[in-house]
Design a protein around this motif. Sequence first.
Motif, PDB file in Angstrom:
ATOM      1  N   LEU A   7       0.802  -1.414   0.331  1.00  0.00           N
ATOM      2  CA  LEU A   7       0.060   0.126  -0.159  1.00  0.00           C
ATOM      3  C   LEU A   7       0.884   0.962  -0.064  1.00  0.00           C
ATOM      4  O   LEU A   7       0.403   2.582  -0.511  1.00  0.00           O
ATOM      5  CB  LEU A   7      -1.074  -0.343   1.047  1.00  0.00           C
ATOM      6  CG  LEU A   7      -1.522   1.161   1.686  1.00  0.00           C
ATOM      7  CD1 LEU A   7      -2.800   1.179   0.952  1.00  0.00           C
ATOM      8  CD2 LEU A   7      -2.659   1.260   2.719  1.00  0.00           C
ATOM      9  N   LEU A   8       1.972   1.468   0.462  1.00  0.00           N
ATOM     10  CA  LEU A   8       2.837   2.276   0.365  1.00  0.00           C
ATOM     11  C   LEU A   8       3.672   2.397  -0.538  1.00  0.00           C
ATOM     12  O   LEU A   8       3.475   3.421  -0.948  1.00  0.00           O
ATOM     13  CB  LEU A   8       4.177   2.420   1.825  1.00  0.00           C
ATOM     14  CG  LEU A   8       3.372   2.341   3.494  1.00  0.00           C
ATOM     15  CD1 LEU A   8       4.828   1.704   3.834  1.00  0.00           C
ATOM     16  CD2 LEU A   8       3.638   3.714   3.653  1.00  0.00           C
ATOM     17  N   ILE A   9       4.095   1.732  -1.190  1.00  0.00           N
ATOM     18  CA  ILE A   9       4.234   2.264  -2.540  1.00  0.00           C
ATOM     19  C   ILE A   9       3.389   2.112  -3.630  1.00  0.00           C
ATOM     20  O   ILE A   9       3.736   3.196  -4.624  1.00  0.00           O
ATOM     21  CB  ILE A   9       5.027   0.363  -2.966  1.00  0.00           C
ATOM     22  CG1 ILE A   9       5.907  -0.055  -1.957  1.00  0.00           C
ATOM     23  CG2 ILE A   9       5.581   0.205  -4.738  1.00  0.00           C
ATOM     24  CD1 ILE A   9       6.396  -1.118  -2.297  1.00  0.00           C
ATOM     25  N   GLN A  10       2.212   1.883  -3.432  1.00  0.00           N
ATOM     26  CA  GLN A  10       1.861   2.176  -4.186  1.00  0.00           C
ATOM     27  C   GLN A  10       0.781   3.337  -4.285  1.00  0.00           C
ATOM     28  O   GLN A  10       0.725   4.256  -4.841  1.00  0.00           O
ATOM     29  CB  GLN A  10      -0.468   1.385  -3.773  1.00  0.00           C
ATOM     30  CG  GLN A  10      -0.966   1.574  -4.848  1.00  0.00           C
ATOM     31  CD  GLN A  10      -3.018   1.312  -4.963  1.00  0.00           C
ATOM     32  OE1 GLN A  10      -2.610   0.500  -3.671  1.00  0.00           O
ATOM     33  NE2 GLN A  10      -3.610   2.026  -5.301  1.00  0.00           N
ATOM     34  N   LEU A  11       0.480   3.927  -2.997  1.00  0.00           N
ATOM     35  CA  LEU A  11       0.044   5.992  -2.567  1.00  0.00           C
ATOM     36  C   LEU A  11       1.480   6.408  -2.664  1.00  0.00           C
ATOM     37  O   LEU A  11       1.076   7.574  -3.691  1.00  0.00           O
ATOM     38  CB  LEU A  11       0.051   5.800  -1.043  1.00  0.00           C
ATOM     39  CG  LEU A  11       1.286   5.338  -0.030  1.00  0.00           C
ATOM     40  CD1 LEU A  11       1.775   7.169   0.482  1.00  0.00           C
ATOM     41  CD2 LEU A  11       0.975   4.726   1.363  1.00  0.00           C
ATOM     42  N   PHE A  12       2.692   5.954  -2.862  1.00  0.00           N
ATOM     43  CA  PHE A  12       3.747   7.348  -3.306  1.00  0.00           C
ATOM     44  C   PHE A  12       3.291   7.253  -4.668  1.00  0.00           C
ATOM     45  O   PHE A  12       3.889   8.612  -5.161  1.00  0.00           O
ATOM     46  CB  PHE A  12       5.240   6.090  -2.534  1.00  0.00           C
ATOM     47  CG  PHE A  12       5.508   7.298  -1.132  1.00  0.00           C
ATOM     48  CD1 PHE A  12       5.392   8.266  -0.726  1.00  0.00           C
ATOM     49  CD2 PHE A  12       5.734   5.757  -0.317  1.00  0.00           C
ATOM     50  CE1 PHE A  12       5.516   8.465   0.411  1.00  0.00           C
ATOM     51  CE2 PHE A  12       6.363   6.302   1.141  1.00  0.00           C
ATOM     52  CZ  PHE A  12       5.606   7.202   1.346  1.00  0.00           C
ATOM     53  N   ARG A  13       3.322   6.016  -5.486  1.00  0.00           N
ATOM     54  CA  ARG A  13       3.741   5.849  -7.057  1.00  0.00           C
ATOM     55  C   ARG A  13       2.524   6.452  -7.778  1.00  0.00           C
ATOM     56  O   ARG A  13       2.958   7.280  -8.613  1.00  0.00           O
ATOM     57  CB  ARG A  13       3.268   4.845  -7.208  1.00  0.00           C
ATOM     58  CG  ARG A  13       5.234   3.719  -6.698  1.00  0.00           C
ATOM     59  CD  ARG A  13       6.144   4.260  -7.424  1.00  0.00           C
ATOM     60  NE  ARG A  13       7.041   3.544  -7.728  1.00  0.00           N
ATOM     61  CZ  ARG A  13       8.567   3.407  -7.475  1.00  0.00           C
ATOM     62  NH1 ARG A  13       8.832   4.606  -7.862  1.00  0.00           N
ATOM     63  NH2 ARG A  13       9.590   2.761  -7.259  1.00  0.00           N
ATOM     64  N   ALA A  15       1.239   9.482  -6.178  1.00  0.00           N
ATOM     65  CA  ALA A  15       0.809  10.075  -5.149  1.00  0.00           C
ATOM     66  C   ALA A  15      -0.390  10.841  -4.181  1.00  0.00           C
ATOM     67  O   ALA A  15      -1.102  11.968  -4.623  1.00  0.00           O
ATOM     68  CB  ALA A  15       1.403  11.828  -5.803  1.00  0.00           C
ATOM     69  N   ASN A  16      -1.296   9.434  -3.796  1.00  0.00           N
ATOM     70  CA  ASN A  16      -2.106  10.172  -2.780  1.00  0.00           C
ATOM     71  C   ASN A  16      -1.776   9.998  -1.211  1.00  0.00           C
ATOM     72  O   ASN A  16      -1.582   9.110  -0.467  1.00  0.00           O
ATOM     73  CB  ASN A  16      -2.764   8.835  -3.205  1.00  0.00           C
ATOM     74  CG  ASN A  16      -3.787   8.073  -3.035  1.00  0.00           C
ATOM     75  OD1 ASN A  16      -4.852   9.060  -1.822  1.00  0.00           O
ATOM     76  ND2 ASN A  16      -5.407   7.326  -3.634  1.00  0.00           N
ATOM     77  N   PHE A  17      -2.298  11.027  -1.394  1.00  0.00           N
ATOM     78  CA  PHE A  17      -2.069  11.629  -0.067  1.00  0.00           C
ATOM     79  C   PHE A  17      -2.758  11.234   1.139  1.00  0.00           C
ATOM     80  O   PHE A  17      -3.186  10.848   1.498  1.00  0.00           O
ATOM     81  CB  PHE A  17      -1.962  13.301   0.490  1.00  0.00           C
ATOM     82  CG  PHE A  17      -1.787  13.852   1.728  1.00  0.00           C
ATOM     83  CD1 PHE A  17      -0.355  13.734   1.941  1.00  0.00           C
ATOM     84  CD2 PHE A  17      -2.518  14.710   2.329  1.00  0.00           C
ATOM     85  CE1 PHE A  17      -0.224  14.177   3.363  1.00  0.00           C
ATOM     86  CE2 PHE A  17      -1.968  14.826   3.630  1.00  0.00           C
ATOM     87  CZ  PHE A  17      -1.306  14.808   3.913  1.00  0.00           C
ATOM     88  N   PHE A  18      -4.301  10.531   0.561  1.00  0.00           N
ATOM     89  CA  PHE A  18      -5.715  10.069   1.335  1.00  0.00           C
ATOM     90  C   PHE A  18      -4.812   9.186   1.761  1.00  0.00           C
ATOM     91  O   PHE A  18      -5.087   8.932   2.938  1.00  0.00           O
ATOM     92  CB  PHE A  18      -6.916  10.353   0.970  1.00  0.00           C
ATOM     93  CG  PHE A  18      -8.168   9.707   1.242  1.00  0.00           C
ATOM     94  CD1 PHE A  18      -8.754  10.043   3.215  1.00  0.00           C
ATOM     95  CD2 PHE A  18      -7.682   8.332   1.818  1.00  0.00           C
ATOM     96  CE1 PHE A  18      -9.632   9.880   3.955  1.00  0.00           C
ATOM     97  CE2 PHE A  18      -9.088   7.505   2.232  1.00  0.00           C
ATOM     98  CZ  PHE A  18      -9.954   8.271   2.986  1.00  0.00           C
ATOM     99  N   LEU A  19      -4.911   8.331   0.765  1.00  0.00           N
ATOM    100  CA  LEU A  19      -4.027   7.112   1.374  1.00  0.00           C
ATOM    101  C   LEU A  19      -2.870   6.748   2.028  1.00  0.00           C
ATOM    102  O   LEU A  19      -2.128   6.130   3.074  1.00  0.00           O
ATOM    103  CB  LEU A  19      -3.506   6.301   0.033  1.00  0.00           C
ATOM    104  CG  LEU A  19      -3.703   4.709  -0.231  1.00  0.00           C
ATOM    105  CD1 LEU A  19      -5.056   4.020   0.221  1.00  0.00           C
ATOM    106  CD2 LEU A  19      -3.711   3.733  -2.412  1.00  0.00           C
ATOM    107  N   TYR A  20      -2.260   8.002   1.603  1.00  0.00           N
ATOM    108  CA  TYR A  20      -0.793   7.938   3.111  1.00  0.00           C
ATOM    109  C   TYR A  20      -0.924   7.893   4.180  1.00  0.00           C
ATOM    110  O   TYR A  20      -0.427   7.171   5.198  1.00  0.00           O
ATOM    111  CB  TYR A  20      -0.170   9.039   2.747  1.00  0.00           C
ATOM    112  CG  TYR A  20       1.071   9.290   3.037  1.00  0.00           C
ATOM    113  CD1 TYR A  20       2.655   8.473   3.248  1.00  0.00           C
ATOM    114  CD2 TYR A  20       1.406  10.386   4.064  1.00  0.00           C
ATOM    115  CE1 TYR A  20       3.256   8.935   3.893  1.00  0.00           C
ATOM    116  CE2 TYR A  20       2.478  10.865   4.472  1.00  0.00           C
ATOM    117  CZ  TYR A  20       3.739   9.877   4.495  1.00  0.00           C
ATOM    118  OH  TYR A  20       4.931  10.495   5.189  1.00  0.00           O
ATOM    119  N   CYS A  21      -2.163   8.203   5.002  1.00  0.00           N
ATOM    120  CA  CYS A  21      -2.345   9.131   5.863  1.00  0.00           C
ATOM    121  C   CYS A  21      -3.183   7.497   6.359  1.00  0.00           C
ATOM    122  O   CYS A  21      -3.274   7.223   7.200  1.00  0.00           O
ATOM    123  CB  CYS A  21      -3.351  10.268   5.828  1.00  0.00           C
ATOM    124  SG  CYS A  21      -2.954  11.804   6.153  1.00  0.00           S
TER     125      CYS A  21
END
Length: 163
Positions: A7-13, A15-21
């Motif tokens: 999930l971390l890899i996906q959210l960085f790739r 650029a999903n800030f909601f998923l990051y939080c």
Amino acid sequence: MELVILLLIQLFREANFFLYCQSLAELIPYFFANNNVNYARWLPIYYRDMVTLEQKHPQLAQEFQSGNFVVHKSSRQFSAMAIDQAHEQANAVIKADGGAIGVTEDPSALRRWMIAGPEVSHLVAQYEAACGTKEGTEHTSHHEETERAQRVFFENEKSSHKP
């Protein structure tokens, strides 16, 4: 845990800030369970700062929600990366030619490195793109998204399931 890392890899790739939080919240218990004291202590505070960003700093929150909390290495989809990873890659460009050997032993050399390193890395990337030694960023899709690549994939998938 593996799902959270993916999930971390996906959210960085993406650029999903909601998923990051969201992933930060999911990581917190793992740091407590594994006795990672510093992460267990500071990640909940960092998480609180990120989720309250909209109330405390709305303009910055808007930038982060627009994907500006990561580095976009190219105009290709799924190519964004965490800032610290981008720094490591920029350093690797310089270090490949032996340019960073012993730089941390001399404070003035370290200051020059910190200031000039990212710019030198950017110039090297521009040079490689102009000379054709590295692929430029004019293509925005992944090579596996082409019609031919998709057709070959499906043909291979069909043939692997034959009895």
